[in-house]
Design a protein around this motif. Sequence first.
Motif, PDB file in Angstrom:
ATOM      1  N   ALA A 211      12.696   4.929  -1.790  1.00 30.96           N
ATOM      2  CA  ALA A 211      13.513   6.046  -1.308  1.00 30.96           C
ATOM      3  C   ALA A 211      14.497   5.581  -0.238  1.00 30.96           C
ATOM      4  O   ALA A 211      15.661   5.983  -0.235  1.00 30.96           O
ATOM      5  CB  ALA A 211      12.619   7.161  -0.770  1.00 30.96           C
ATOM      6  N   ARG A 212      14.043   4.716   0.677  1.00 32.17           N
ATOM      7  CA  ARG A 212      14.941   4.172   1.707  1.00 32.17           C
ATOM      8  C   ARG A 212      16.020   3.296   1.085  1.00 32.17           C
ATOM      9  O   ARG A 212      17.168   3.306   1.522  1.00 32.17           O
ATOM     10  CB  ARG A 212      14.145   3.371   2.737  1.00 32.17           C
ATOM     11  CG  ARG A 212      13.425   4.228   3.741  1.00 32.17           C
ATOM     12  CD  ARG A 212      12.910   3.413   4.917  1.00 32.17           C
ATOM     13  NE  ARG A 212      12.074   2.291   4.534  1.00 32.17           N
ATOM     14  CZ  ARG A 212      10.752   2.327   4.386  1.00 32.17           C
ATOM     15  NH1 ARG A 212      10.110   3.470   4.593  1.00 32.17           N
ATOM     16  NH2 ARG A 212      10.078   1.252   4.043  1.00 32.17           N
TER      17      ARG A 212
ATOM     18  N   ARG B 167       2.145   5.261  -1.781  1.00 28.28           N
ATOM     19  CA  ARG B 167       3.172   6.008  -1.050  1.00 28.28           C
ATOM     20  C   ARG B 167       4.100   5.045  -0.317  1.00 28.28           C
ATOM     21  O   ARG B 167       5.294   5.287  -0.198  1.00 28.28           O
ATOM     22  CB  ARG B 167       2.501   6.969  -0.061  1.00 28.28           C
ATOM     23  CG  ARG B 167       3.465   7.985   0.490  1.00 28.28           C
ATOM     24  CD  ARG B 167       2.768   9.056   1.290  1.00 28.28           C
ATOM     25  NE  ARG B 167       1.889   9.882   0.514  1.00 28.28           N
ATOM     26  CZ  ARG B 167       2.253  11.034  -0.060  1.00 28.28           C
ATOM     27  NH1 ARG B 167       3.478  11.452   0.058  1.00 28.28           N
ATOM     28  NH2 ARG B 167       1.397  11.740  -0.753  1.00 28.28           N
ATOM     29  N   ARG B 168       3.571   3.927   0.153  1.00 30.39           N
ATOM     30  CA  ARG B 168       4.375   2.932   0.862  1.00 30.39           C
ATOM     31  C   ARG B 168       5.477   2.377  -0.044  1.00 30.39           C
ATOM     32  O   ARG B 168       6.630   2.246   0.372  1.00 30.39           O
ATOM     33  CB  ARG B 168       3.473   1.815   1.353  1.00 30.39           C
ATOM     34  CG  ARG B 168       4.190   0.742   2.105  1.00 30.39           C
ATOM     35  CD  ARG B 168       3.230  -0.317   2.570  1.00 30.39           C
ATOM     36  NE  ARG B 168       3.931  -1.325   3.331  1.00 30.39           N
ATOM     37  CZ  ARG B 168       3.354  -2.357   3.882  1.00 30.39           C
ATOM     38  NH1 ARG B 168       2.053  -2.529   3.761  1.00 30.39           N
ATOM     39  NH2 ARG B 168       4.054  -3.231   4.549  1.00 30.39           N
TER      40      ARG B 168
ATOM     41  N   VAL C 177       8.959   9.865  -6.314  1.00 26.34           N
ATOM     42  CA  VAL C 177      10.047  10.090  -5.373  1.00 26.34           C
ATOM     43  C   VAL C 177      10.881  11.220  -5.956  1.00 26.34           C
ATOM     44  O   VAL C 177      11.260  11.168  -7.120  1.00 26.34           O
ATOM     45  CB  VAL C 177      10.913   8.814  -5.224  1.00 26.34           C
ATOM     46  CG1 VAL C 177      12.141   9.089  -4.398  1.00 26.34           C
ATOM     47  CG2 VAL C 177      10.098   7.691  -4.624  1.00 26.34           C
ATOM     48  N   GLY C 178      11.130  12.253  -5.174  1.00 24.24           N
ATOM     49  CA  GLY C 178      11.901  13.389  -5.675  1.00 24.24           C
ATOM     50  C   GLY C 178      12.836  13.940  -4.629  1.00 24.24           C
ATOM     51  O   GLY C 178      12.718  13.630  -3.439  1.00 24.24           O
ATOM     52  N   HIS C 179      13.768  14.755  -5.075  1.00 19.23           N
ATOM     53  CA  HIS C 179      14.700  15.399  -4.149  1.00 19.23           C
ATOM     54  C   HIS C 179      13.946  16.376  -3.258  1.00 19.23           C
ATOM     55  O   HIS C 179      12.961  16.982  -3.668  1.00 19.23           O
ATOM     56  CB  HIS C 179      15.759  16.193  -4.924  1.00 19.23           C
ATOM     57  CG  HIS C 179      16.755  15.334  -5.609  1.00 19.23           C
ATOM     58  ND1 HIS C 179      16.610  14.932  -6.909  1.00 19.23           N
ATOM     59  CD2 HIS C 179      17.902  14.783  -5.170  1.00 19.23           C
ATOM     60  CE1 HIS C 179      17.646  14.182  -7.244  1.00 19.23           C
ATOM     61  NE2 HIS C 179      18.441  14.072  -6.206  1.00 19.23           N
TER      62      HIS C 179
ATOM     63  N   ARG D  54       2.371  13.065  -4.005  1.00 18.55           N
ATOM     64  CA  ARG D  54       1.302  12.715  -4.934  1.00 18.55           C
ATOM     65  C   ARG D  54       1.369  13.695  -6.105  1.00 18.55           C
ATOM     66  O   ARG D  54       1.390  14.900  -5.919  1.00 18.55           O
ATOM     67  CB  ARG D  54      -0.048  12.809  -4.238  1.00 18.55           C
ATOM     68  CG  ARG D  54      -1.250  12.634  -5.108  1.00 18.55           C
ATOM     69  CD  ARG D  54      -1.643  11.228  -5.415  1.00 18.55           C
ATOM     70  NE  ARG D  54      -1.717  10.383  -4.235  1.00 18.55           N
ATOM     71  CZ  ARG D  54      -1.750   9.058  -4.304  1.00 18.55           C
ATOM     72  NH1 ARG D  54      -1.699   8.455  -5.463  1.00 18.55           N
ATOM     73  NH2 ARG D  54      -1.805   8.344  -3.222  1.00 18.55           N
ATOM     74  N   CYS D  55       1.425  13.161  -7.304  1.00 20.03           N
ATOM     75  CA  CYS D  55       1.543  13.985  -8.503  1.00 20.03           C
ATOM     76  C   CYS D  55       0.175  14.527  -8.924  1.00 20.03           C
ATOM     77  O   CYS D  55      -0.795  13.768  -9.010  1.00 20.03           O
ATOM     78  CB  CYS D  55       2.148  13.155  -9.632  1.00 20.03           C
ATOM     79  SG  CYS D  55       2.343  14.059 -11.177  1.00 20.03           S
TER      80      CYS D  55
END
Length: 73
Positions: free
Chosen positions: A24-25, A17-18, A48-50, A39-40
């Motif tokens: 994303a940033r 996730r990190r 990373v998603g909208h 988490r998928c």
Amino acid sequence: MTEYEASCLGKTCFPSRRTARRRARQIRGEGGPRFHTYRCDYCLGVHVGHTAGHATYLRTGPHGPIHIQEYAT
């Protein structure tokens, strides 16, 4: 579009996730939209998603991104 296609297919799978938050940033810093990480349930990786309701493109097709207005039925 199935739930699998919407949540996993065609997305980059990040090992943590990190790492996903860092990407994303980076996208946001380049003028892109705000994303969230999750988490998928299918590949058990992190994507990373909208944020819900804020997608500008559904997926990349064979000729590039498919814009939402072009996809509407």
